[in-house]
Scaffold this motif. Sequence first.
Motif, short mmCIF file in Angstrom:
data_model
loop_
_atom_site.label_atom_id
_atom_site.label_comp_id
_atom_site.label_asym_id
_atom_site.label_seq_id
_atom_site.Cartn_x
_atom_site.Cartn_y
_atom_site.Cartn_z
N CYS A 1 0.85 -1.21 0.00
CA CYS A 1 0.00 0.00 0.00
C CYS A 1 0.88 1.25 0.00
N CYS B 1 -8.17 -0.30 8.66
CA CYS B 1 -8.16 -1.17 7.47
C CYS B 1 -9.10 -2.37 7.62
N LYS C 1 -5.52 4.55 -3.61
CA LYS C 1 -5.08 5.89 -3.16
C LYS C 1 -3.94 6.37 -4.05
N THR D 1 -7.40 -5.97 0.19
CA THR D 1 -6.70 -5.37 1.34
C THR D 1 -5.26 -5.03 0.94
N CYS E 1 -5.80 5.07 7.74
CA CYS E 1 -6.35 3.94 6.98
C CYS E 1 -5.77 2.63 7.47
S1 SF4 Z 1 -7.06 0.87 3.94
FE1 SF4 Z 1 -6.25 0.31 1.90
S2 SF4 Z 1 -4.36 1.52 1.65
FE2 SF4 Z 1 -4.90 1.53 3.84
S3 SF4 Z 1 -3.75 -0.16 4.72
FE3 SF4 Z 1 -5.79 -1.00 4.23
S4 SF4 Z 1 -5.60 -1.80 2.14
FE4 SF4 Z 1 -3.81 -0.50 2.50
#
Ligand code: SF4
Length: 249
Positions: free
Chosen positions: A37, A48, A148, A114, A44
């Motif tokens: 990521c 998550c 993102k 994820t 986030c």
């Molecule tokens: S929300 Fe999306 S970008 Fe953030 S850690 Fe989880 S999978 Fe990764």
Amino acid sequence: MNLLTVGNPKVLKGMKQGYMTYILHLAPASLSGYNTCPKATAGCKSACLNTAGRGGMFKKGETTNTIQKARIRKTKMFFEDRISFMNSLVKDIELAIKQSIKKDLVPVFRLNGTSDLSFEKYEVLRNGQSYTNIFNAFPEVIFYDYTKVLGRKISSIANYSLTFSAADGNDADVYRAIAEGYNVATVFGVKKTEPLPETYFGREVINGDESDLRFLDPKGVIVGLYAKGKAKKDTSGFVKYPTIMLKAA
Ligand code: SF4
């Protein structure tokens, strides 16, 4: 099936609309020792979906479970044995297509359940033929993801739909994403019994919890999501509080 899974509650909502979503869950951020990521934020990572549902159920005194271990194993395979990983992915997608046809459902695929990898960069072999990426190898099916990462080279890939994800500290990217024509998924700190804001960033807000089928969304909208799980307690800026913003304005 080795890599793909089905069955989260939102996917089940999609089945009512005739679609079956198959999701690839890797270990997010740097949990596996490899970063999946590149634009993850503190907020986030803490909210998550990696620990939503059964993925977040740990026996007393334990900090991992079979689901988390499987995600780490798959992620290591992606980085350490890319050819085997992509071959398995091709086989899984072919199997998923056959399974869904039998159930009279349209198969659709989310490879970043994820994670936030740019799958358009990775070559793949299907039936002995080389393709620039998995999307081109399966032009007959739809792929979709949240991301993102801006600037991904996907404009020529007709069967891949991306929704930008707002988070803590990425407002500048949200403006850019809107200007580039992305819909923007935004988590709102609103109780489920209350309506989402009507507009945000000057755009209409639609309810993104009604299904996960983002490729069916109208263009130019904010995809509003209700805060769930750990996100309900977020104070990082990942979750947006429209009522507070309105009062402050
Ligand atoms: S929300 Fe999306 S970008 Fe953030 S850690 Fe989880 S999978 Fe990764």
